[in-house]
Structures are given as C-alpha cells and as structure tokens.
Design an enzyme around this catalytic site. Structure first.
Site, PDB file in Angstrom:
ATOM      1  N   ASP A   1      47.356  -9.679  71.579  1.00  0.00           N
ATOM      2  CA  ASP A   1      47.663  -9.761  73.073  1.00  0.00           C
ATOM      3  C   ASP A   1      45.793 -10.407  73.845  1.00  0.00           C
ATOM      4  O   ASP A   1      45.206 -10.410  72.659  1.00  0.00           O
ATOM      5  CB  ASP A   1      47.061  -7.790  73.710  1.00  0.00           C
ATOM      6  CG  ASP A   1      47.433  -7.811  74.760  1.00  0.00           C
ATOM      7  OD1 ASP A   1      48.357  -8.746  75.406  1.00  0.00           O
ATOM      8  OD2 ASP A   1      47.445  -6.728  74.999  1.00  0.00           O
ATOM      9  N   HIS A   2      46.491 -11.036  74.541  1.00  0.00           N
ATOM     10  CA  HIS A   2      44.441 -11.805  75.280  1.00  0.00           C
ATOM     11  C   HIS A   2      43.963 -12.408  73.809  1.00  0.00           C
ATOM     12  O   HIS A   2      44.354 -12.208  73.262  1.00  0.00           O
ATOM     13  CB  HIS A   2      43.598 -10.547  75.707  1.00  0.00           C
ATOM     14  CG  HIS A   2      44.386  -9.697  76.854  1.00  0.00           C
ATOM     15  ND1 HIS A   2      43.954  -9.170  77.380  1.00  0.00           N
ATOM     16  CD2 HIS A   2      45.037  -9.617  77.312  1.00  0.00           C
ATOM     17  CE1 HIS A   2      44.870  -8.384  78.409  1.00  0.00           C
ATOM     18  NE2 HIS A   2      45.616  -8.606  78.313  1.00  0.00           N
TER      19      HIS A   2
HETATM   20  C1  DNO Z   1      48.091  -7.782  80.451  1.00  0.00           C
HETATM   21  C2  DNO Z   1      49.659  -7.310  80.435  1.00  0.00           C
HETATM   22  C3  DNO Z   1      50.298  -6.245  81.171  1.00  0.00           C
HETATM   23  C4  DNO Z   1      51.156  -5.987  80.796  1.00  0.00           C
HETATM   24  C5  DNO Z   1      52.810  -4.934  82.010  1.00  0.00           C
HETATM   25  C6  DNO Z   1      52.945  -4.483  81.335  1.00  0.00           C
HETATM   26  O1  DNO Z   1      48.570  -8.443  79.730  1.00  0.00           O
HETATM   27  O2  DNO Z   1      49.623  -6.340  79.268  1.00  0.00           O
HETATM   28  O3  DNO Z   1      49.814  -7.323  82.205  1.00  0.00           O
HETATM   29  O4  DNO Z   1      52.430  -6.772  80.779  1.00  0.00           O
HETATM   30  O5  DNO Z   1      51.060  -3.251  82.282  1.00  0.00           O
HETATM   31  O6  DNO Z   1      53.930  -3.845  81.951  1.00  0.00           O
END
Ligand code: DNO
Length: 398
Positions: free
Chosen positions: A361-362
């Site tokens: 993530d990110h």
């Molecule tokens: C950010 C994400 C969020 C996620 C939503 C899920 O990077 O993790 O935008 O997609 O909150 O609904």
C-alpha cells in the site's frame, strides 16, 4: 499471499505491461468513472477486465482479483435520501461482479472524507517524498479554512493555538494547497469535491453519534451480506484512515474492537475485513497480530503499509508520516508471519480462499517517480520497492 497491485484504470500513468514487471500477479481496480450510487454494468466490468487480462488481445498473466472500492454512497452512510434505490444499485453491482467472476469487494464506511493527508509530497532525508498527516495543519484547515461551525470545540486549547499560528503563517497559495490536499488531492477519494461540497455533505451528519453510524453500517451489511454470501462474494471493510474522527464526524471502523463488533453483528464468511496496517497502525496500541488472531478468518484483503507517529497529537488523534514498508510503528515481519499462519489454517480446513490477496500500500516517491505523473501515494518505483521488500519477508517466513 497473492501479490496484487492497485491500478486506477486506463487513466493510470502506469501500464499493465509495467505492472507485470513488478512481479505482481493480481490487480486491484475500480470503475472510478461510474458515479457513486450507480450500477456497475456487466459490460463496463468486462471492459475493464479485458484491459487487465488481455490488453491488445494478448494475455497479460494478470487477473482482476479485488475491487477497491465499490463505494458506499453518502445516502447509505447517512441514511438520508433514496436509500432503497442506492441499496438496489449496490446489490446489482455485486451481482454483475459475480457474473464476471470477481469475488472480493472492498469498501469503506467513512462519512464524507475518505483517506486524508495534509502533505502529499513531504521531503525525506534521502531525497524521496512521503505522504504525511500533520494534525496542526488539519486543525488549521478545519477551523480556519473550512470554518466548520463548532470546530474549535473539538480540539484542545493548545493545539488550537498552534493551528492559529500555523494558519497565519500560510500565504494564500499555502492555504489553497492545504485545502486541495485534504479535500480533493487523493486518488479513489471524494469525487474531487469542493469546500462547498464538503460543507453540504457534513450537514447530513449533523449531530450523528457513532452508535447511529454503526447502526447504519450494520443495516447496510444486513442487506448486502446475505446476497454476497449467495453470490460467493466476500465484502471487506477498509478501516478509517486515519483511525479517529475528523471534522466532527463519527468514524466507527478504527480499531480491532470496532471490527469485532461489526463482523459479529452480521456474522457470515462473506462479511469481512480489509486489514490495512497503515491505517489502523496509527493508533497507539494497535496490534496486527492480535487482530489476525481474533479476526484473521474474516480478513479477505490486506494492505501492507507502515507509518510513524510524527508531530503533534491531541488525545487519541496523532500526526504521522508514511514510512518504509518494513520500518515503522507496525511490526511488519510479525504481521506477515501471522497472515501466513492464517493461510495455513485455511488450507488445513479446506477453504478455497486460502490465498489472501495483499498489495504494497502506497510507497514513497523515489528516483524517477519524482519527475513523473503518478497519483499521490501510488508511484511505480516506491511501490515496486515496497513489494520487493514484502515479498522477501513473505519468502523468509514461509
Ligand atoms: C488509500 C486507500 C483508500 C481505500 C478506500 C477503500 O490509499 O487505501 O482510498 O481505497 O478507503 O474504500
């Protein structure tokens, strides 16, 4: 774990061909162009699937494994307006996804604001950039830019004082940039709202308690989960990011206890969690291993990301900076070990969903990311580095 990568669709600056080179084998995507509350048609889903699985008619080796997100409208979250119609659309979209063979569907239940940061390119010592949430900046935005009625009562006098000074130090361009970062800067969030849109949406939640929002979430799940179960779909709620109330709005998916309550209230294998270590890990005391031990059998999707609490705090609200995937307030190695053990338990009990999809993530903006046009938080090199590091841990622990 299945290694996946978030792709925002044809407008994403990163191509499916490039994603193949990261070593990911699955894609996480959404039809961001369909307005929230409208149905995702089979044709539109198939079109996206084609772009992922057979770009230019040639198999890419990638599959669309997870929807992130099938967004829940403000109508459903606040239960104001055409609730029945929005529920019917949501269910129709689930039916259509199942028809196309997509069975993992992430959503969130944060009112008005989705994920929120105040700085989208905070310079790091090595020259790369990170995303950051500065609580003082956020308070300055809430009290003096959005000028929300009653906002000042939500904060301690100390942080208000600091925020007042911060606001007066910002010039017009700085104020505008802060506002844009919070309201309209992040991919997959907020439909590019204006300040006025935020104000209008806030009105629907005036005086709403966490109990009411939680009961709205449980109402939503009571409708959607039985159908999901029938369709073989697993819905999985993403945590509040950050995991505390913002703009006077309740947030009810901020902790392990919150998840336990909601997953218990509508108890079904189809009602699950998206474990996002970066979101939940901002809270002091969050323990991902305990989360997985208690609720692992209902974790359908995982975001692996790390944060370090940073800057000012006010009660249980903390500033933070996004950290390297393996280094931060979350013990990533222990988390991965617990997830692999959960997968093993699933194999032993014959569950077909024993391979849990994860995505890095990110990521920090690194090297050529710094000159590029990728979405905030979703650069190529930074995520490639994150995935490579996480893959190493997964292999080392297996
Ligand atoms: C950010 C994400 C969020 C996620 C939503 C899920 O990077 O993790 O935008 O997609 O909150 O609904």
């Amino acid at each position: 774990m299945k290694q996946t990568w978030r792709w925002f669709g044809p407008s994403d600056a990163i191509s499916i061909g490039e994603i193949r080179q990261t070593g990911a084998t699955g894609i996480v995507s959404a039809l961001h162009h369909v307005p929230t509350g409208e149905v995702w048609s089979v044709d539109a889903i198939k079109e996206r699937q084609q772009l992922i699985e057979r770009p230019q008619g040639v198999p890419s080796g990638l599959t669309w494994d997870v929807v992130e997100s099938l967004p829940v409208s403000e109508v459903l979250k606040s239960q104001t307006g055409p609730v029945g119609q929005h529920l019917a659309s949501y269910k129709e979209s689930l039916r259509n996804l199942a028809k196309c063979g997509i069975h993992t569907v992430c959503y969130n239940f944060m009112p008005v604001l989705d994920w929120t940061r105040t700085d989208l390119s905070y310079p790091l010592q090595h020259g790369g950039h990170a995303m950051r949430f500065d609580l003082v900046d956020f308070v300055a935005f809430d009290c003096f830019i959005l000028s929300r009625r009653g906002a000042e009562q939500d904060y301690s006098p100390e942080i208000l004082e600091t925020a007042k000074a911060r606001f007066s130090d910002l010039n017009d361009a700085g104020r505008q940039a802060l506002s844009n970062n919070i309201v309209a800067g992040l991919p997959g969030a907020n439909d590019n709202w204006s300040l006025e849109d935020v104000r209008q949406n806030l009105a629907a939640y005036e005086g709403m308690t966490p109990e009411t929002l939680r009961s709205n979430l449980i109402d939503f799940l009571s409708e959607v989960v039985p159908l999901a179960e029938e369709l073989g779909i697993r819905v999985c709620c993403h945590p509040d990011d950050p995991p505390f109330p913002l703009l006077g709005l309740p947030r009810v998916m901020s902790s392990q206890a919150n998840y336990a309550t909601v997953l218990d209230a509508v108890d079904s294998p189809a009602n699950g969690a998206t474990l996002c270590t970066g979101s939940l890990g901002v809270a002091i005391g969050f323990d991902p291993v305990s989360f997985i031990t208690q609720l692992g059998h209902k974790v359908h999707f995982v975001h692996l990301r790390n944060t370090v609490r940073d800057g000012s705090s006010d009660g249980n609200r903390h500033g933070f900076v996004e950290a390297e995937h393996l280094v931060g307030d979350t013990d990533m190695v222990a988390t991965i070990r617990a997830l692999l053990a959960e997968e093993q338990r699933r194999r032993e009990t014959g569950r077909t969903d024993h391979e849990i999809p994860m995505r890095p993530d990110h990521g920090h903006a690194l090297l050529s990311d710094l000159a590029g046009t990728t979405q905030p938080g979703y650069p190529l090199i930074g995520r490639l580095r994150g995935l490579a590091e996480l893959r190493g841990v997964m292999l080392g622990c297996s």
